[in-house]
Design an enzyme around this catalytic site. Structure first.
Site, PDB file in Angstrom:
ATOM      1  N   ASP A   1       0.923  -1.211   0.316  1.00 38.70           N
ATOM      2  CA  ASP A   1       0.165  -0.001  -0.005  1.00 38.70           C
ATOM      3  C   ASP A   1       0.846   1.060   0.004  1.00 38.70           C
ATOM      4  O   ASP A   1       0.171   2.470   0.247  1.00 38.70           O
ATOM      5  CB  ASP A   1      -0.933  -0.036   1.261  1.00 38.70           C
ATOM      6  CG  ASP A   1      -2.081  -1.184   1.234  1.00 38.70           C
ATOM      7  OD1 ASP A   1      -2.412  -1.366   0.144  1.00 38.70           O
ATOM      8  OD2 ASP A   1      -2.342  -1.459   2.309  1.00 38.70           O
TER       9      ASP A   1
ATOM     10  N   HIS B   1      28.788  10.698  -8.080  1.00 41.92           N
ATOM     11  CA  HIS B   1      27.326  10.500  -7.683  1.00 41.92           C
ATOM     12  C   HIS B   1      27.385   9.552  -6.352  1.00 41.92           C
ATOM     13  O   HIS B   1      26.425   8.639  -6.517  1.00 41.92           O
ATOM     14  CB  HIS B   1      26.514  10.434  -8.868  1.00 41.92           C
ATOM     15  CG  HIS B   1      26.287  11.391  -9.593  1.00 41.92           C
ATOM     16  ND1 HIS B   1      25.674  11.283 -10.998  1.00 41.92           N
ATOM     17  CD2 HIS B   1      26.530  12.700  -9.600  1.00 41.92           C
ATOM     18  CE1 HIS B   1      25.594  12.460 -11.584  1.00 41.92           C
ATOM     19  NE2 HIS B   1      26.177  13.339 -10.831  1.00 41.92           N
TER      20      HIS B   1
ATOM     21  N   ASP C   1      27.366  17.603  -1.663  1.00 35.02           N
ATOM     22  CA  ASP C   1      26.778  18.136  -2.867  1.00 35.02           C
ATOM     23  C   ASP C   1      25.312  18.159  -2.567  1.00 35.02           C
ATOM     24  O   ASP C   1      24.812  17.049  -2.699  1.00 35.02           O
ATOM     25  CB  ASP C   1      27.180  17.438  -4.157  1.00 35.02           C
ATOM     26  CG  ASP C   1      26.460  18.053  -5.501  1.00 35.02           C
ATOM     27  OD1 ASP C   1      25.566  18.599  -5.508  1.00 35.02           O
ATOM     28  OD2 ASP C   1      27.028  17.786  -6.727  1.00 35.02           O
TER      29      ASP C   1
ATOM     30  N   ASP D   1      21.619  23.878  -6.102  1.00 33.60           N
ATOM     31  CA  ASP D   1      22.580  22.974  -6.404  1.00 33.60           C
ATOM     32  C   ASP D   1      23.805  23.292  -5.715  1.00 33.60           C
ATOM     33  O   ASP D   1      24.497  24.154  -6.720  1.00 33.60           O
ATOM     34  CB  ASP D   1      22.506  22.393  -7.732  1.00 33.60           C
ATOM     35  CG  ASP D   1      23.374  21.389  -8.176  1.00 33.60           C
ATOM     36  OD1 ASP D   1      24.006  20.754  -7.135  1.00 33.60           O
ATOM     37  OD2 ASP D   1      23.525  21.063  -9.491  1.00 33.60           O
TER      38      ASP D   1
ATOM     39  N   HIS E   1      33.783  15.659 -15.781  1.00 33.63           N
ATOM     40  CA  HIS E   1      32.407  16.300 -15.969  1.00 33.63           C
ATOM     41  C   HIS E   1      32.445  17.683 -16.725  1.00 33.63           C
ATOM     42  O   HIS E   1      33.641  18.280 -16.624  1.00 33.63           O
ATOM     43  CB  HIS E   1      31.585  16.142 -14.873  1.00 33.63           C
ATOM     44  CG  HIS E   1      31.902  16.931 -13.498  1.00 33.63           C
ATOM     45  ND1 HIS E   1      31.956  18.280 -13.318  1.00 33.63           N
ATOM     46  CD2 HIS E   1      32.503  16.553 -12.518  1.00 33.63           C
ATOM     47  CE1 HIS E   1      32.322  18.691 -12.316  1.00 33.63           C
ATOM     48  NE2 HIS E   1      32.683  17.741 -11.735  1.00 33.63           N
TER      49      HIS E   1
ATOM     50  N   HIS F   1      25.517  23.420 -15.782  1.00 32.15           N
ATOM     51  CA  HIS F   1      24.128  22.821 -16.180  1.00 32.15           C
ATOM     52  C   HIS F   1      23.605  23.888 -15.831  1.00 32.15           C
ATOM     53  O   HIS F   1      23.236  24.392 -14.788  1.00 32.15           O
ATOM     54  CB  HIS F   1      23.942  21.235 -15.750  1.00 32.15           C
ATOM     55  CG  HIS F   1      23.894  21.256 -14.246  1.00 32.15           C
ATOM     56  ND1 HIS F   1      23.136  21.668 -13.554  1.00 32.15           N
ATOM     57  CD2 HIS F   1      24.896  20.696 -13.449  1.00 32.15           C
ATOM     58  CE1 HIS F   1      23.261  21.183 -12.286  1.00 32.15           C
ATOM     59  NE2 HIS F   1      24.424  21.026 -12.293  1.00 32.15           N
TER      60      HIS F   1
ATOM     61  N   HIS G   1      19.256  19.274 -13.135  1.00 38.94           N
ATOM     62  CA  HIS G   1      20.060  19.479 -14.290  1.00 38.94           C
ATOM     63  C   HIS G   1      18.670  19.877 -15.117  1.00 38.94           C
ATOM     64  O   HIS G   1      17.925  19.192 -16.009  1.00 38.94           O
ATOM     65  CB  HIS G   1      20.429  18.219 -15.083  1.00 38.94           C
ATOM     66  CG  HIS G   1      21.578  17.735 -14.131  1.00 38.94           C
ATOM     67  ND1 HIS G   1      22.389  16.601 -14.600  1.00 38.94           N
ATOM     68  CD2 HIS G   1      22.353  18.480 -13.093  1.00 38.94           C
ATOM     69  CE1 HIS G   1      23.584  16.571 -13.896  1.00 38.94           C
ATOM     70  NE2 HIS G   1      23.310  17.649 -12.942  1.00 38.94           N
TER      71      HIS G   1
ATOM     72  N   GLU H   1      30.742  24.634 -11.478  1.00 36.41           N
ATOM     73  CA  GLU H   1      31.110  23.544 -10.447  1.00 36.41           C
ATOM     74  C   GLU H   1      32.495  22.661 -10.865  1.00 36.41           C
ATOM     75  O   GLU H   1      32.290  21.329 -11.158  1.00 36.41           O
ATOM     76  CB  GLU H   1      30.099  22.650 -10.318  1.00 36.41           C
ATOM     77  CG  GLU H   1      29.115  21.863 -11.598  1.00 36.41           C
ATOM     78  CD  GLU H   1      28.370  20.974 -11.119  1.00 36.41           C
ATOM     79  OE1 GLU H   1      28.752  19.980 -10.454  1.00 36.41           O
ATOM     80  OE2 GLU H   1      27.325  21.107 -11.407  1.00 36.41           O
TER      81      GLU H   1
ATOM     82  N   TYR I   1      39.646  15.223  -9.397  1.00 36.46           N
ATOM     83  CA  TYR I   1      39.309  13.879  -8.776  1.00 36.46           C
ATOM     84  C   TYR I   1      40.503  12.993  -8.912  1.00 36.46           C
ATOM     85  O   TYR I   1      40.735  12.565 -10.124  1.00 36.46           O
ATOM     86  CB  TYR I   1      37.999  13.174  -9.322  1.00 36.46           C
ATOM     87  CG  TYR I   1      36.847  14.435  -9.388  1.00 36.46           C
ATOM     88  CD1 TYR I   1      36.046  14.528  -8.087  1.00 36.46           C
ATOM     89  CD2 TYR I   1      36.537  14.903 -10.413  1.00 36.46           C
ATOM     90  CE1 TYR I   1      35.173  15.355  -7.987  1.00 36.46           C
ATOM     91  CE2 TYR I   1      35.719  16.016 -10.345  1.00 36.46           C
ATOM     92  CZ  TYR I   1      34.880  16.204  -9.328  1.00 36.46           C
ATOM     93  OH  TYR I   1      33.886  17.181  -9.242  1.00 36.46           O
TER      94      TYR I   1
ATOM     95  N   ARG J   1      35.238  19.388  -5.054  1.00 39.65           N
ATOM     96  CA  ARG J   1      34.386  19.931  -6.056  1.00 39.65           C
ATOM     97  C   ARG J   1      33.805  21.227  -5.421  1.00 39.65           C
ATOM     98  O   ARG J   1      33.594  21.339  -4.070  1.00 39.65           O
ATOM     99  CB  ARG J   1      33.361  19.304  -6.584  1.00 39.65           C
ATOM    100  CG  ARG J   1      32.139  19.735  -7.616  1.00 39.65           C
ATOM    101  CD  ARG J   1      31.507  18.903  -8.164  1.00 39.65           C
ATOM    102  NE  ARG J   1      30.515  18.313  -7.466  1.00 39.65           N
ATOM    103  CZ  ARG J   1      30.539  16.752  -7.211  1.00 39.65           C
ATOM    104  NH1 ARG J   1      31.647  16.191  -7.730  1.00 39.65           N
ATOM    105  NH2 ARG J   1      29.763  16.229  -6.115  1.00 39.65           N
TER     106      ARG J   1
ATOM    107  N   GLU K   1      30.984  24.299  -6.074  1.00 42.09           N
ATOM    108  CA  GLU K   1      29.857  24.573  -6.975  1.00 42.09           C
ATOM    109  C   GLU K   1      28.867  25.761  -6.352  1.00 42.09           C
ATOM    110  O   GLU K   1      28.603  25.542  -5.195  1.00 42.09           O
ATOM    111  CB  GLU K   1      29.063  23.289  -6.907  1.00 42.09           C
ATOM    112  CG  GLU K   1      27.840  23.601  -7.799  1.00 42.09           C
ATOM    113  CD  GLU K   1      27.058  22.318  -7.994  1.00 42.09           C
ATOM    114  OE1 GLU K   1      26.821  21.323  -7.265  1.00 42.09           O
ATOM    115  OE2 GLU K   1      26.273  22.077  -8.898  1.00 42.09           O
TER     116      GLU K   1
HETATM  117 MN   LIG Z   1      25.423  20.410 -10.088  1.00 41.33          MN
END
Ligand SMILES: [Mn+2]
Length: 441
Positions: free
Chosen positions: A40, A243, A260, A271, A350, A354, A361, A384, A388, A406, A408
């Site tokens: 449920d 991520h 992040d 973000d 990356h 964005h 995004h 950002e 790494y 990072r 951002e």
């Molecule tokens: Mn971002």
């Protein structure tokens, strides 16, 4: 503002109509559906962003029809009142609510969609619908297209084409209005309070999820109903995983902590990323990498100007990062040649920016034919950069391995430059060192 957006959509549809009758088009949009989790229990519901943008309506199983020039240009098909469901999960807006509170010219129970849709679309020449957005409505639309094709052979009005309304809405959503900027600003302010709590709480021995709890407690306490995306709370070398959302590890002395995260307010999300030393002091190696990323971030923000292009902040950041990788003795050679060869890619995989808005995004085109799009006031995006340095890469000097950083911020393009909406959340390494661990709790 929702009604204004529907008017803007109608005007665009009229302008794109190539027939003598500028009102010969219609658009269909479908809400998000509930997703069952088990027995449920459903997954937490969140309205589909474009649907909310056009309606302000946050219930599932809803379809809207927008018809320029019709006597009822805005029709809503909604879940009807259900006294039994009202007891269990609360009242629905119903058709009355759709008419009284959501600006519908006509409203019907969603069960009547299949019967009512064909006559409502009978004269339409240009049908706007994003095929693939909903299985049930996909079927209704393709049946309608097939029937109209048959009817046209018998002399009925021709359905000229099926068009994707996506690009129109994406362009509208790309340029943020004053009220949208106000919501973003509020989301970012709340996010800043969360980061402040996280900075102050951080110390070796805690777990990633404990810091996450302090961050998100502020989000909820200050009125953000949910995060814009799952928080990334990554200690030590997991800060190299872009991520990472496991957030279960214990934090140790000497670790960096990367968070992040973004609170959502009025369907707009922040973000923001910060990276700081768990014990309140950067090691010399961590500080060296941090200073490079911070310089790259500042260069990226400085390049965020009206009239510049979307790629410019990225190019500015890549130049600083590549120079930094040479200074760290990870790369060697001529900077221009290294940039040309994408030599930075193993350490910065990356892109720098964005779009940001209702979706983290956010929608919007990044390129116009060959070039990246020109930045104009009202556009909002992240800057950002990061580095790494994999714990397993033997080409990296040993003391630098496992460092992932990072930084951002959320940038709004304005008429005379930009506004860094998250500037109040500290990035200065000395400021971070003085605040980290300052909570006694
Ligand atoms: Mn971002």
């Amino acid at each position: 503002m929702f009604a204004e957006r529907r008017v803007q959509l109608i005007e665009t549809m009229r302008a794109l109509s190539d027939s003598s009758d500028a009102d010969s088009s219609a658009a269909i949009f479908v809400s998000a559906r509930e997703t069952p989790r088990n027995s449920d229990v459903d997954y937490e519901f969140r309205q589909e962003s474009t649907f909310y943008y056009l309606t302000g309506f946050d219930e599932p199983d809803t379809v809207i029809l927008i018809r320029p020039g019709a006597e009822a240009p805005f029709i809503m098909f909604v879940r009807p009142h259900d006294p039994q469901m009202a007891i269990w999960v609360g009242a629905r807006a119903g058709t009355d609510g759709a008419l009284q509170h959501y600006g519908a010219d006509e409203a019907y129970p969603i069960d009547e969609l299949e019967a009512r849709l064909p006559p409502l679309l009978a004269q339409v020449e240009h049908l706007y619908y994003t095929l693939g957005s909903d299985d049930e409505v996909d079927t209704l639309v393709s049946e309608h297209v097939a029937n109209r094709r048959q009817q046209a052979q018998r002399g009925g009005p021709r359905l000229a084409d099926l068009r994707d309304p996506g690009p129109i809405l994406e362009q509208m959503r790309l340029l943020k209005s004053e009220s949208e900027v106000a919501s973003l600003t509020r989301a970012i302010a709340i996010t800043g309070h969360g980061f402040d709590a996280a900075f102050r709480l951080t110390r070796p021995g805690l777990h990633e999820y404990e810091v996450q709890a302090a961050l998100e407690a502020e989000f909820r306490r200050l009125g953000s109903p949910r995060n814009g995306y799952p928080s990334i709370v990554a200690a030590a070398h997991d800060s190299c995983i872009l991520h990472y959302t496991t957030n279960r590890k214990q934090i140790h002395d000497g670790d960096l902590l990367l968070i992040d995260a973004g609170a959502e307010v009025d369907y707009y999300t922040a973000d923001v990323t910060r990276t700081w030393p768990a014990n309140g002091r950067f090691t010399p190696e961590q500080r060296a990498v941090y200073d490079i990323v911070l310089e790259a971030e500042r260069a990226g923000i400085a390049a965020s100007q009206p009239g510049a292009h979307f790629d410019h902040p990225h190019n500015a950041a890549v130049r600083i990062l590549t120079q930094g990788l040479v200074d760290l003795k990870i790369l060697e050679g001529d900077i221009d040649a290294l940039i040309e060869d994408d030599a930075y890619r193993p350490f910065y995989m990356h892109s720098t920016s964005h779009w940001l808005g209702m979706d983290v995004h956010d929608v919007g085109r990044y390129r116009d034919s060959e070039d990246s799009v020109e930045l104009i006031p009202g556009m909002c995006f992240t800057v950002e950069p990061g580095l790494y340095l994999s714990p397993d890469d033997e080409n990296i000097p040993q003391p630098l391995r496992g460092i992932g950083i990072r930084i951002e911020d959320d940038i709004l393009i304005t008429a005379d430059g930009h506004n860094n909406l998250s500037e109040h959340i500290p990035t200065d390494p000395d400021a971070l060192e003085s605040i980290v661990g300052s909570s006694q709790n």
